[in-house]
Design a protein around this motif. Structure first.
Motif, PDB file in Angstrom:
ATOM      1  N   VAL A  73       0.822  -1.210   0.000  1.00  0.00           N
ATOM      2  CA  VAL A  73       0.000   0.000   0.000  1.00  0.00           C
ATOM      3  C   VAL A  73       0.862   1.268   0.000  1.00  0.00           C
ATOM      4  O   VAL A  73       0.421   2.327  -0.423  1.00  0.00           O
ATOM      5  N   GLN A  74       2.114   1.136   0.433  1.00  0.00           N
ATOM      6  CA  GLN A  74       3.010   2.288   0.413  1.00  0.00           C
ATOM      7  C   GLN A  74       3.363   2.723  -1.003  1.00  0.00           C
ATOM      8  O   GLN A  74       3.668   3.898  -1.237  1.00  0.00           O
ATOM      9  N   THR A  75       3.346   1.795  -1.946  1.00  0.00           N
ATOM     10  CA  THR A  75       3.871   2.095  -3.277  1.00  0.00           C
ATOM     11  C   THR A  75       2.907   1.812  -4.417  1.00  0.00           C
ATOM     12  O   THR A  75       3.125   2.277  -5.532  1.00  0.00           O
ATOM     13  N   GLU A  76       1.852   1.054  -4.163  1.00  0.00           N
ATOM     14  CA  GLU A  76       0.933   0.665  -5.232  1.00  0.00           C
ATOM     15  C   GLU A  76       0.206   1.885  -5.801  1.00  0.00           C
ATOM     16  O   GLU A  76      -0.259   2.756  -5.066  1.00  0.00           O
ATOM     17  N   ASP A  77       0.098   1.942  -7.115  1.00  0.00           N
ATOM     18  CA  ASP A  77      -0.674   2.996  -7.758  1.00  0.00           C
ATOM     19  C   ASP A  77      -2.122   2.519  -7.901  1.00  0.00           C
ATOM     20  O   ASP A  77      -2.457   1.784  -8.822  1.00  0.00           O
ATOM     21  N   PHE A  78      -2.972   2.940  -6.983  1.00  0.00           N
ATOM     22  CA  PHE A  78      -4.388   2.569  -7.038  1.00  0.00           C
ATOM     23  C   PHE A  78      -5.191   3.495  -7.949  1.00  0.00           C
ATOM     24  O   PHE A  78      -6.379   3.274  -8.158  1.00  0.00           O
ATOM     25  N   GLY A  79      -4.535   4.517  -8.479  1.00  0.00           N
ATOM     26  CA  GLY A  79      -5.233   5.505  -9.280  1.00  0.00           C
ATOM     27  C   GLY A  79      -5.659   6.687  -8.423  1.00  0.00           C
ATOM     28  O   GLY A  79      -5.703   6.611  -7.191  1.00  0.00           O
ATOM     29  N   GLU A  80      -5.957   7.794  -9.065  1.00  0.00           N
ATOM     30  CA  GLU A  80      -6.382   8.997  -8.347  1.00  0.00           C
ATOM     31  C   GLU A  80      -7.905   9.098  -8.315  1.00  0.00           C
ATOM     32  O   GLU A  80      -8.578   8.875  -9.324  1.00  0.00           O
ATOM     33  N   MET A  81      -8.399   9.401  -7.117  1.00  0.00           N
ATOM     34  CA  MET A  81      -9.841   9.624  -6.902  1.00  0.00           C
ATOM     35  C   MET A  81     -10.687   8.480  -7.468  1.00  0.00           C
ATOM     36  O   MET A  81     -11.753   8.696  -8.050  1.00  0.00           O
ATOM     37  N   ARG A  82     -10.205   7.258  -7.282  1.00  0.00           N
ATOM     38  CA  ARG A  82     -10.888   6.074  -7.816  1.00  0.00           C
ATOM     39  C   ARG A  82     -11.976   5.574  -6.883  1.00  0.00           C
ATOM     40  O   ARG A  82     -12.971   4.997  -7.331  1.00  0.00           O
ATOM     41  N   PHE A  83     -11.781   5.778  -5.567  1.00  0.00           N
ATOM     42  CA  PHE A  83     -12.662   5.163  -4.588  1.00  0.00           C
ATOM     43  C   PHE A  83     -13.461   6.206  -3.808  1.00  0.00           C
ATOM     44  O   PHE A  83     -13.024   7.338  -3.606  1.00  0.00           O
ATOM     45  N   ASP A  84     -14.620   5.766  -3.342  1.00  0.00           N
ATOM     46  CA  ASP A  84     -15.437   6.589  -2.451  1.00  0.00           C
ATOM     47  C   ASP A  84     -14.989   6.463  -0.999  1.00  0.00           C
ATOM     48  O   ASP A  84     -15.214   7.378  -0.202  1.00  0.00           O
ATOM     49  N   ALA A  85     -14.380   5.320  -0.666  1.00  0.00           N
ATOM     50  CA  ALA A  85     -14.007   5.081   0.725  1.00  0.00           C
ATOM     51  C   ALA A  85     -12.925   3.999   0.785  1.00  0.00           C
ATOM     52  O   ALA A  85     -12.748   3.214  -0.152  1.00  0.00           O
ATOM     53  N   ALA A  86     -12.220   3.983   1.924  1.00  0.00           N
ATOM     54  CA  ALA A  86     -11.218   2.947   2.196  1.00  0.00           C
ATOM     55  C   ALA A  86     -11.436   2.417   3.604  1.00  0.00           C
ATOM     56  O   ALA A  86     -11.809   3.162   4.515  1.00  0.00           O
ATOM     57  N   PHE A  87     -11.173   1.128   3.771  1.00  0.00           N
ATOM     58  CA  PHE A  87     -11.468   0.416   5.018  1.00  0.00           C
ATOM     59  C   PHE A  87     -10.283  -0.479   5.367  1.00  0.00           C
ATOM     60  O   PHE A  87      -9.566  -0.961   4.488  1.00  0.00           O
ATOM     61  N   SER A  88     -10.109  -0.725   6.661  1.00  0.00           N
ATOM     62  CA  SER A  88      -9.158  -1.771   7.064  1.00  0.00           C
ATOM     63  C   SER A  88      -9.527  -2.291   8.446  1.00  0.00           C
ATOM     64  O   SER A  88      -9.890  -1.532   9.346  1.00  0.00           O
ATOM     65  N   SER A 147      -5.996   7.895  -3.575  1.00  0.00           N
ATOM     66  CA  SER A 147      -6.925   7.045  -4.324  1.00  0.00           C
ATOM     67  C   SER A 147      -8.385   7.391  -4.058  1.00  0.00           C
ATOM     68  O   SER A 147      -9.276   6.864  -4.725  1.00  0.00           O
ATOM     69  N   LEU A 148      -8.649   8.267  -3.072  1.00  0.00           N
ATOM     70  CA  LEU A 148     -10.020   8.613  -2.696  1.00  0.00           C
ATOM     71  C   LEU A 148     -10.463   9.903  -3.380  1.00  0.00           C
ATOM     72  O   LEU A 148      -9.675  10.835  -3.555  1.00  0.00           O
ATOM     73  N   ARG A 149     -11.727   9.947  -3.703  1.00  0.00           N
ATOM     74  CA  ARG A 149     -12.291  11.185  -4.251  1.00  0.00           C
ATOM     75  C   ARG A 149     -12.291  12.253  -3.165  1.00  0.00           C
ATOM     76  O   ARG A 149     -12.170  11.955  -1.969  1.00  0.00           O
ATOM     77  N   HIS A 150     -12.443  13.515  -3.549  1.00  0.00           N
ATOM     78  CA  HIS A 150     -12.525  14.592  -2.571  1.00  0.00           C
ATOM     79  C   HIS A 150     -13.736  14.348  -1.661  1.00  0.00           C
ATOM     80  O   HIS A 150     -14.850  14.111  -2.126  1.00  0.00           O
ATOM     81  N   GLY A 151     -13.476  14.381  -0.370  1.00  0.00           N
ATOM     82  CA  GLY A 151     -14.542  14.092   0.586  1.00  0.00           C
ATOM     83  C   GLY A 151     -14.738  12.617   0.853  1.00  0.00           C
ATOM     84  O   GLY A 151     -15.644  12.234   1.602  1.00  0.00           O
ATOM     85  N   GLY A 152     -13.881  11.773   0.230  1.00  0.00           N
ATOM     86  CA  GLY A 152     -13.969  10.339   0.466  1.00  0.00           C
ATOM     87  C   GLY A 152     -13.681   9.992   1.918  1.00  0.00           C
ATOM     88  O   GLY A 152     -13.086  10.778   2.664  1.00  0.00           O
ATOM     89  N   ARG A 153     -14.095   8.796   2.329  1.00  0.00           N
ATOM     90  CA  ARG A 153     -14.049   8.405   3.733  1.00  0.00           C
ATOM     91  C   ARG A 153     -13.010   7.312   3.978  1.00  0.00           C
ATOM     92  O   ARG A 153     -12.771   6.468   3.115  1.00  0.00           O
ATOM     93  N   LEU A 154     -12.437   7.344   5.164  1.00  0.00           N
ATOM     94  CA  LEU A 154     -11.518   6.304   5.643  1.00  0.00           C
ATOM     95  C   LEU A 154     -11.990   5.847   7.006  1.00  0.00           C
ATOM     96  O   LEU A 154     -12.361   6.664   7.847  1.00  0.00           O
ATOM     97  N   ALA A 155     -11.988   4.531   7.238  1.00  0.00           N
ATOM     98  CA  ALA A 155     -12.266   4.002   8.576  1.00  0.00           C
ATOM     99  C   ALA A 155     -11.471   2.724   8.768  1.00  0.00           C
ATOM    100  O   ALA A 155     -11.357   1.906   7.842  1.00  0.00           O
ATOM    101  N   PHE A 156     -10.899   2.567   9.955  1.00  0.00           N
ATOM    102  CA  PHE A 156     -10.144   1.341  10.225  1.00  0.00           C
ATOM    103  C   PHE A 156     -10.112   1.034  11.719  1.00  0.00           C
ATOM    104  O   PHE A 156     -10.375   1.904  12.556  1.00  0.00           O
TER     105      PHE A 156
END
Length: 281
Positions: free
Chosen positions: A105-120, A140-149
């Motif tokens: 996850v430190q180096t992978e290119d997931f793309g820009e603003m691809r996801f609405d949210a990220a979880f772990s 990788s998250l859109r503007h205003g995207g959410r993270l929860a872990f």
């Protein structure tokens, strides 16, 4: 795929077979914190979500169901052997809206603003460069995207790990090896202030960190099995990595005895402490 975190990649590839074998025990420990993290994320139908450190895919499949219809989930893990099981799990569940990627996850290119949210669920404590990893997730998250872990509190809030570890110490005569403060390991994000600092340095805002403390219950007839699996994970496993069979047997007996000393009313109760963190991109 570039792997910057080579030490952790090697560790988790080596650990994968054991992890899969004792998955039922792991799930019993991690399920409730995972449910709280799901609640903090609030996945919605149609969303695209990144599952960070997805392991064998249990959380990925759960999220994939939450985002139906129209949603998609990408599960990322540094251990390719974990993903073999994850893909099998998704196939058996009949989920066609999941993609798994072997990724640091430190180096992978997931793309820009691809996801609405990220979880772990306990997959974010093992970065050599945590700010870099979380910044990559934020990208990788859109503007205003959410993270929860979910991540663990300190060892003394987690008797389910502390008691076996201390019991192994009586058998080996030396403390189990523990990562230095801030180094990759189960407690690298145990300090809420550090979590807040890492997330803000990575570009997140609206950071909320909630501590939870509860109890794991081990029925008396499960104690021996619980003791045996305790030797195969965490600090206890590391302490016994080069031990001979006699030492391993002493350790097993010591852990079993330490747990049975805590029997009250036909069960052993062990504290569990974790943090649920959420933030906005």
């Amino acid at each position: 795929m570039p792997i910057a975190n080579e030490e952790q990649a090697e560790f988790w590839e080596e650990m994968a077979a054991t992890w899969i074998e004792i998955e039922e025990r792991i799930e019993s420990t991690a399920a409730e914190p995972g449910r709280r993290a799901f609640g903090a994320l609030n996945p919605r139908p149609g969303e695209r979500i990144l599952d960070v450190g997805c392991g064998t895919g249990g959380t990925t499949v759960a999220i994939a169901r939450m985002v139906e219809p129209g949603g998609q989930v990408v599960g990322a893990d540094i251990a390719s052997e974990m993903l073999v099981k994850a893909r099998q799990r998704a196939d058996e569940a009949g989920m066609s809206n999941i993609e798994f990627v072997h990724a640091d996850v430190q180096t992978e290119d997931f793309g820009e603003m691809r996801f609405d949210a990220a979880f772990s669920r306990f997959g974010v404590m093992f970065y050599a460069e945590p700010v870099l990893a979380f910044a990559n997730v934020r990208r990788s998250l859109r503007h205003g995207g959410r993270l929860a872990f979910a991540c663990w509190q300190h060892i003394f809030a987690n008797e389910w790990m502390l008691v076996p570890g201390m019991a192994v110490m009586t058998a080996t005569g030396t403390p189990p090896p523990m990562p230095a403060e801030g180094e990759p390991g189960p407690f690298s994000l145990a300090d809420p202030e550090r979590v807040n600092s890492v997330l803000r340095d990575a570009g997140f805002s609206e950071v909320v960190i909630a501590p939870y403390n509860d109890t794991l219950v081990v029925p008396e007839d499960e104690v021996s099995r619980y003791a045996a699996t305790s030797l195969r994970v965490g600090a206890a496993r590391d302490a016994l990595k080069d031990a001979d069979e006699e030492t391993r047997q002493r350790a097993a007996e010591s852990v079993d005895a330490a747990l049975r000393e805590r029997l009250v009313g036909g069960e052993v109760r062990l504290t569990r402490g974790y943090l649920i963190a959420s933030a906005s991109a």
